[in-house]
Scaffold this motif. Structure first.
Motif, PDB file in Angstrom:
ATOM      1  N   HIS A  30     -37.143   2.959 -23.067  1.00 23.63           N
ATOM      2  CA  HIS A  30     -38.593   3.207 -23.078  1.00 23.63           C
ATOM      3  C   HIS A  30     -38.918   4.301 -24.088  1.00 23.63           C
ATOM      4  N   SER A  43     -43.860  -2.741 -25.079  1.00 24.29           N
ATOM      5  CA  SER A  43     -43.949  -1.554 -24.221  1.00 24.29           C
ATOM      6  C   SER A  43     -43.229  -1.756 -22.890  1.00 24.29           C
ATOM      7  N   ASP A  44     -42.810  -2.988 -22.610  1.00 23.90           N
ATOM      8  CA  ASP A  44     -42.043  -3.257 -21.383  1.00 23.90           C
ATOM      9  C   ASP A  44     -40.542  -3.103 -21.602  1.00 23.90           C
ATOM     10  N   GLY A  46     -38.633  -0.570 -21.525  1.00 23.20           N
ATOM     11  CA  GLY A  46     -38.006   0.276 -20.517  1.00 23.20           C
ATOM     12  C   GLY A  46     -37.845  -0.394 -19.172  1.00 23.20           C
ATOM     13  N   ASP A  47     -38.632  -1.446 -18.920  1.00 29.85           N
ATOM     14  CA  ASP A  47     -38.522  -2.156 -17.641  1.00 29.85           C
ATOM     15  C   ASP A  47     -37.227  -2.950 -17.536  1.00 29.85           C
ATOM     16  N   TRP A  49     -34.325  -1.961 -17.715  1.00 29.61           N
ATOM     17  CA  TRP A  49     -33.199  -1.206 -17.181  1.00 29.61           C
ATOM     18  C   TRP A  49     -33.304  -0.969 -15.680  1.00 29.61           C
ATOM     19  N   LYS A  50     -34.229  -1.694 -15.019  1.00 27.04           N
ATOM     20  CA  LYS A  50     -34.310  -1.680 -13.559  1.00 27.04           C
ATOM     21  C   LYS A  50     -33.372  -2.741 -12.994  1.00 27.04           C
ATOM     22  N   ALA A  53     -34.851  -6.274 -12.859  1.00 26.43           N
ATOM     23  CA  ALA A  53     -35.621  -6.689 -14.033  1.00 26.43           C
ATOM     24  C   ALA A  53     -35.433  -8.190 -14.281  1.00 26.43           C
ATOM     25  N   ASP A  79     -35.063   8.736 -20.369  1.00 27.32           N
ATOM     26  CA  ASP A  79     -35.213   7.291 -20.568  1.00 27.32           C
ATOM     27  C   ASP A  79     -33.985   6.708 -21.266  1.00 27.32           C
ATOM     28  N   GLU A  82     -31.262   6.365 -18.681  1.00 23.43           N
ATOM     29  CA  GLU A  82     -31.492   5.219 -17.796  1.00 23.43           C
ATOM     30  C   GLU A  82     -31.001   3.929 -18.448  1.00 23.43           C
ATOM     31  N   ARG A 294     -43.592  -8.786 -26.354  1.00 21.97           N
ATOM     32  CA  ARG A 294     -43.065  -8.468 -25.027  1.00 21.97           C
ATOM     33  C   ARG A 294     -41.585  -8.852 -24.959  1.00 21.97           C
TER      34      ARG A 294
END
Length: 318
Positions: A30, A43-44, A46-47, A49-50, A53, A79, A82, A294
């Protein structure tokens, strides 16, 4: 020499059964404050790395993810940590793509192949102190920009001078990541003599540095002549035990929307692997432009991970 390359290309096709390529892909942590003009784009990132995801199929198949220097430079330490921790959890190797030719009195070119030493060291220091395990360093087209480029700041350095300069840079990289393997992106266009020079460059690099290039990833403009030049290049690299990677992206006429970028990139899979019969060691799915906008989810057409998913599914059918 041209006849020799033709023979090698035919021999390569006859002797090489189709096999699954290692999948490499572009991604990054992120970034709170993107560069001007890039606000809101991917901008997603960073998402990803959940743990839950929505790119699970892609994550299971990707072998290497490559970060660009700007992804690292602009990321907060938290970030970056992560992202790096999640790569380890998913057992995905980390590559970093960057210029490795250090600007000095020898040459002060302003292209992306050249970098200030402090900038380079800051990059690798930030990665190390945040827990990175950099398996691969991909040099940013050092032979093209160092030897062939005709830009106003180009130095037209000899292959031997370039290899010696890179030997010194690689020694610096290995202060931070002693086991990193060194490969390179390089331009491949319609010029036959250039392909021969590029192959000879791999020999010079090995002779001067004492180690072979781990791989060459081809940067194509997707015109017919450049695509066909993959044949002699693949044959020559196979002889030298240098892995061939093909960067799959869109041509300049088709990067104006997520849908066009995705459709055009996907068409290049078939053009190379089915039409030409070249099966790379690395399928490198990458973008340097603002599309796709995206990364996620993998099941939504037009996202970056959906393009990777379609490569995976295509090869499962074959």
């Amino acid at each position: 020499m041209k006849k020799l390359f033709s023979i090698l290309a035919v021999s390569f096709l006859l002797a090489s059964p189709a096999r699954a390529a290692e999948i490499w892909m572009f991604a990054g942590p992120h970034i709170e404050h993107p560069a001007p003009g890039w606000e809101g784009l991917r901008s997603d990132a960073g998402d990803m790395w959940k743990p839950d995801a929505p790119w699970r199929t892609v994550a299971r198949s990707v072998k290497v993810i490559q970060f660009a220097p700007t992804n690292v430079d602009r990321a907060r330490d938290s970030d970056l940590r992560e992202a790096l921790a999640d790569l380890k959890r998913r057992n995905i190797a980390l590559a970093v793509g960057t210029g490795l030719l250090i600007r000095s009195d020898r040459c002060r070119a302003t292209t992306e192949a050249y970098v200030d030493q402090k900038t380079m060291e800051d990059l690798f220091d930030k990665l190390r102190r945040n827990g990175a395990d950099v398996k691969y360093v991909t040099m940013d087209e050092p032979f093209f920009y160092g030897h062939r480029d005709s830009g106003p700041t180009s130095c037209h350095e000899s292959p031997q001078a370039l290899a010696q300069a890179l030997k010194e840079s690689i020694a610096i990289v290995r202060k931070y990541f002693p086991n990193a393997k060194i490969g390179s992106d390089e331009v491949v266009d319609a010029s036959g003599p250039w392909v021969q020079e590029l192959v000879q460059w791999t020999d010079t690099f090995k002779a001067v540095t004492g180690e072979p290039l781990a791989y060459i990833h081809t940067d194509l403009n997707w015109k017919e002549g450049s695509v066909r030049n993959l044949l002699p290049l693949a044959a020559a690299l196979k002889q030298r035990h240098v892995a061939l990677g093909i960067i799959y992206d869109a041509d300049s006429a088709n990067n104006n929307s997520d849908e066009n970028w995705s459709r055009n990139t996907i068409s290049h899979f078939a053009e190379v692997e089915s039409g030409l019969g070249v099966h790379p060691d690395h399928a490198v799915i990458e973008t340097w432009v603002k599309t796709p906008t995206r990364m996620l989810p993998e099941n939504q057409p037009g996202t970056f991970t959906n393009v990777v998913l379609q490569y995976i599914q295509r090869n499962q059918k074959n």
